[in-house]
Design a protein around this motif. Structure first.
Motif, PDB file in Angstrom:
ATOM      1  N   ASP A   1      -1.433   4.450  -6.169  1.00  0.00           N
ATOM      2  CA  ASP A   1      -0.962   4.044  -4.632  1.00  0.00           C
ATOM      3  C   ASP A   1      -2.268   4.239  -3.699  1.00  0.00           C
TER       4      ASP A   1
ATOM      5  N   ASP B   1       4.464   1.214 -12.015  1.00  0.00           N
ATOM      6  CA  ASP B   1       5.215  -0.046 -12.202  1.00  0.00           C
ATOM      7  C   ASP B   1       4.365  -1.063 -11.466  1.00  0.00           C
ATOM      8  N   ALA B   2       4.339  -0.768 -10.083  1.00  0.00           N
ATOM      9  CA  ALA B   2       3.644  -1.788  -9.129  1.00  0.00           C
ATOM     10  C   ALA B   2       1.942  -1.724  -9.580  1.00  0.00           C
TER      11      ALA B   2
ATOM     12  N   GLY C   1      12.605   7.981 -11.388  1.00  0.00           N
ATOM     13  CA  GLY C   1      12.657   7.876 -10.125  1.00  0.00           C
ATOM     14  C   GLY C   1      11.099   7.806  -9.264  1.00  0.00           C
ATOM     15  N   GLN C   2      10.184   8.247 -10.097  1.00  0.00           N
ATOM     16  CA  GLN C   2       8.736   7.961  -9.791  1.00  0.00           C
ATOM     17  C   GLN C   2       7.957   6.915 -10.157  1.00  0.00           C
ATOM     18  N   ARG C   3       8.674   6.298 -11.247  1.00  0.00           N
ATOM     19  CA  ARG C   3       7.636   5.201 -11.990  1.00  0.00           C
ATOM     20  C   ARG C   3       7.588   4.233 -11.320  1.00  0.00           C
ATOM     21  N   ALA C   4       8.332   3.950 -10.138  1.00  0.00           N
ATOM     22  CA  ALA C   4       7.908   2.540  -9.166  1.00  0.00           C
ATOM     23  C   ALA C   4       6.669   2.484  -8.768  1.00  0.00           C
ATOM     24  N   THR C   5       5.849   3.517  -8.576  1.00  0.00           N
ATOM     25  CA  THR C   5       4.362   3.615  -8.158  1.00  0.00           C
ATOM     26  C   THR C   5       3.480   3.015  -9.426  1.00  0.00           C
TER      27      THR C   5
END
Length: 745
Positions: free
Chosen positions: A531, A561-562, A555-559
């Motif tokens: 990020d 994945d983006a 829950g922390q995979r979004a970073t």
């Protein structure tokens, strides 16, 4: 992958066309390109300066006035045969060997540059334009010009070589177009293999630097409200006018008198005037460079150990090393931004900030006034020649250091003129003038040179350099990368500290170095870099974090994945290149999708069969799947194309070891060690020799390698072990002592 590419392409086309809201009313928020004529109406002085400049002549249509070369049947003898330059009807034509090696006629589609040479762009179909390597020398005949010449300068280049004019290295759409046109979108469709490359103007025009100008035109037409700070410009460069310089007291050099950030100007120029790779297309001219491009560091093969130019690196990487950059100088302090010319002739440019009564004197330069040796540029901006005839000055503005030439083999400006004398002679003259100690210049070159050579003591020198925040960030970043070859607690600590460094170059190197770290530690210290504010850092982090992404709670995979989506978009943009598919394959393999990984590697091989990493990585994937027999076939097919690839021989040798073909494996590993310049190749070969009972031969090879790479711990530890096992206590003690010395670093 095809669907991803289509999605990215559609998004780019929508952006160029302008988006619409749900009611179908076109949005006018995004500025669009209006062309130079719209700019010239209000800025005639700037337009006049730009006319005829290198930027203006970067790309042109072939006409009777723009074509400089002789197309009246002139010929050029090249290693591949005779090339003929002809006129057919109203067209300029090059008759030369095509991708199959056979003669063919190609119409000149565009002209590429003008001074001191002009290239022709030839079409291979599918929207693919190639830069022909037979060039016109536009210098006067008295200077050796007015002739056709070959960029390969007599070196044989076969029709299937990547360096051939029809190969990927000469592809205009990927290699050249962005910096020779305005608002370029490469737009490659990997399903058809077709380029739909577009641009707004055929040269580097106003909006290449200032961004799309429709909002600025609207501002002007609405009355030019001076209270609006940006004036409708995407990039205004207001900081240039805000910076003030002056001489303080008796200081011999002018200083910047106010704290004005001018990095935007450097980022804008550096987008093209640097050795870099694109991260987006088209690039936003208002964005920081590290959001649009990945800048090369002071890598071996690109720069000498002291940072002087070796290969074609296009200025920025050099300038970032300079004291002028450290003091806040930018490109337009010396160059007019519209003409590209120096603001004053020769050394008068330097006199803007360097007092002539101090520097234009025999006491400073120790040469007869008015001679070449008395010139600032001769000593501090030495020329390197590229493309056979194009001389370019080094913008690191180095202090001549012939003592480093003696010690490290780096060039120096003294011997550029005094070629009949030795570097030691030049070093002795400098000692006579300045005493035995040099207070200026790239003393850090010793650390970079030691790191490249894996020399004893290199770890300590590199660590000291990384710690020294007074040194340029590009130097510290390079040192941190080299430090990874010398693992220690110090290297570990400096890498960890580098993850939060103020410089995106250092952060990028630091996160890239985490690949060998224990998985949980890698996640703990490196996850935040996914990020990072800069795209160059984020994309670097993806490859490092992909193998450990499964350790992160959902829950922390979004970073991740983006960042992964951004990474895939980057590779989609470069889907015409084999290395992009290999990068995708590496990430998919790390994520555990062997099917996708294999498909990406095979796509890379289809695009460029001789691209070594594609076949080597595919063979390694097959190894992980327990299919080494298939991997052997892949590697032998590769070696038929690139028989001198150390990496390919090494990979085949390891494959044969696993297949039980140890004697042939040792032969392949030995060939790799002979061809390569990595001590690990010799180390692996030696271990294979030991496995066959050839211990004495292994020791001899390790000893020779340890003399070349004096600080490599793998070599030294193996020598300790093997000499101990052979009962040679004296030799074992000697090697143990050397190993201990490197470990203490």
């Amino acid at each position: 992958m095809a669907s991803l590419l289509l999605l990215v392409t559609a998004a780019c086309r929508q952006e160029r066309a302008g988006s619409s809201d749900v009611t179908g009313v076109a949005s006018t928020l995004a500025p669009t390109h209006v062309g130079r004529q719209a700019c010239a109406a209000c800025h005639p002085k700037e337009a006049a300066l730009h006319a005829g400049s290198h930027h203006d002549l970067a790309l042109q249509q072939p006409t009777e006035t723009t074509v400089l070369g002789d197309f009246d049947g002139a010929t050029l003898e090249r290693s591949s045969g005779t090339t003929t330059f002809l006129r057919q009807d109203d067209h300029h034509v090059v008759r030369t060997e095509g991708p199959d090696g056979e003669l063919q006629d190609y119409r000149v589609a565009h002209l590429f540059g003008a001074v001191p040479l002009q290239q022709c762009l030839l079409s291979l179909g599918d929207g693919r334009l190639q830069a022909f390597t037979g060039c016109w020398d536009d210098r006067p005949e008295s200077a050796g010009g007015q002739r056709w010449f070959d960029l390969h300068d007599g070196e044989p280049v076969a029709h299937d070589d990547v360096l051939h004019w029809t190969g990927p290295a000469q592809n205009w759409n990927h290699q050249c177009a962005e910096c020779h046109s305005t608002n370029l979108v490469k737009d490659f469709d990997d399903t058809t293999g077709h380029f739909e490359t577009t641009w707004s103007e055929e040269d580097v025009s106003c909006e290449a630097c200032h961004g799309p100008g429709s909002a600025h035109v609207a501002w002007a037409e609405a009355g030019a409200d001076t209270s609006r700070a940006d004036r409708g410009l995407t990039v205004r460069f207001a900081a240039r006018g805000a910076a003030t310089w002056g001489f303080v007291g008796d200081d011999p050099i002018a200083r910047k008198l106010n704290d004005v950030d001018r990095s935007q100007e450097l980022d804008t120029c550096g987008r093209c005037h640097s050795r870099r790779s694109a991260l987006v297309s088209p690039a936003d001219p208002s964005a920081p460079l590290a959001d649009t491009h990945r800048l090369s560091l002071l890598d071996e093969g690109l720069y000498h150990a002291d940072g002087q130019v070796l290969d074609e690196v296009f200025v920025l990487g050099s300038f970032l090393q300079s004291r002028m950059h450290a003091e806040g100088v930018t490109c337009t302090d010396c160059h007019d931004p519209h003409s590209g010319e120096l603001r004053a002739e020769g050394d008068a440019t330097c006199a803007q900030c360097h007092r002539p009564d101090v520097y234009f004197t025999r006491e400073h330069h120790h040469h007869e006034p008015g001679t070449e040796g008395a010139s600032c540029l001769s000593c501090h901006a030495p020329v390197s020649t590229f493309m056979v005839i194009d001389g370019r000055r080094d913008h690191s503005f180095p202090v001549p250091r012939p003592d480093l030439s003696v010690e490290l083999g780096t060039p120096n400006a003294c011997n550029d003129c005094h070629a009949d004398q030795s570097s030691q002679w030049a070093a002795d003259r400098v000692v006579e003038w300045h005493g035995p100690t040099r207070e200026r210049g790239a003393d850090w070159a010793r650390a970079i040179a030691a790191g490249r050579k894996r020399s004893a003591g290199a770890g300590r020198l590199l660590a000291e350099l990384v710690r020294d925040h007074e040194q340029p960030a590009i130097v510290r970043s390079t040192a941190l990368g080299l430090l990874q070859a010398f693992p220690s607690s110090t290297a570990h600590e400096l890498t960890r500290a580098g993850l939060s460094d103020a410089s995106d170059l250092v952060r990028r190197t630091a996160v890239g170095a985490l690949g060998g770290w224990e998985a949980s530690t890698r996640v703990a210290v490196g996850w935040s870099l996914l990020d990072d504010p800069r795209r160059a850092v984020r994309t670097e982090a993806v490859g490092v974090m992909a193998p450990v992404a499964g350790l992160v709670p959902p829950g922390q995979r979004a970073t991740f994945d983006a960042a992964l989506a951004e990474y895939r978009q980057l590779q989609a943009m470069n889907a015409d290149r084999a290395d992009a598919w290999v990068s995708l394959g590496n990430v998919e393999a790390a994520l555990g999708d062997a099917v996708k990984a294999r498909a990406h590697y095979e796509k890379a091989i289809d695009l460029q069969p001789s691209f070594v990493p594609a076949s080597v990585n595919l063979a390694d994937l097959l190894r992980a799947l327990g299919r080494d027999e298939e991997g052997e076939v892949v590697l032998r097919r590769l070696l038929a194309l690139v028989p001198d690839s150390a990496e390919a021989h090494h990979a085949l040798g390891l494959t044969l070891v696993r297949l039980g073909q140890k004697h042939e494996a040792v032969s392949e590993l030995g060939r790799a060690a002979q061809l390569g310049s990595d001590p690990r190749l010799t180390w692996v070969h030696a271990l294979a020799l030991v496995d066959l009972g050839r211990r004495d031969e292994a020791v001899l090879r390790l000893e020779a390698a340890a003399q070349r790479w004096t600080g490599d711990r793998s070599l030294l530890s193996s020598l300790v072990q093997l000499t101990e096992e052979a009962g040679d206590r004296e030799a074992a003690a000697r090697w143990r002592e050397r190993l201990a010395a490197t470990t203490q670093e």
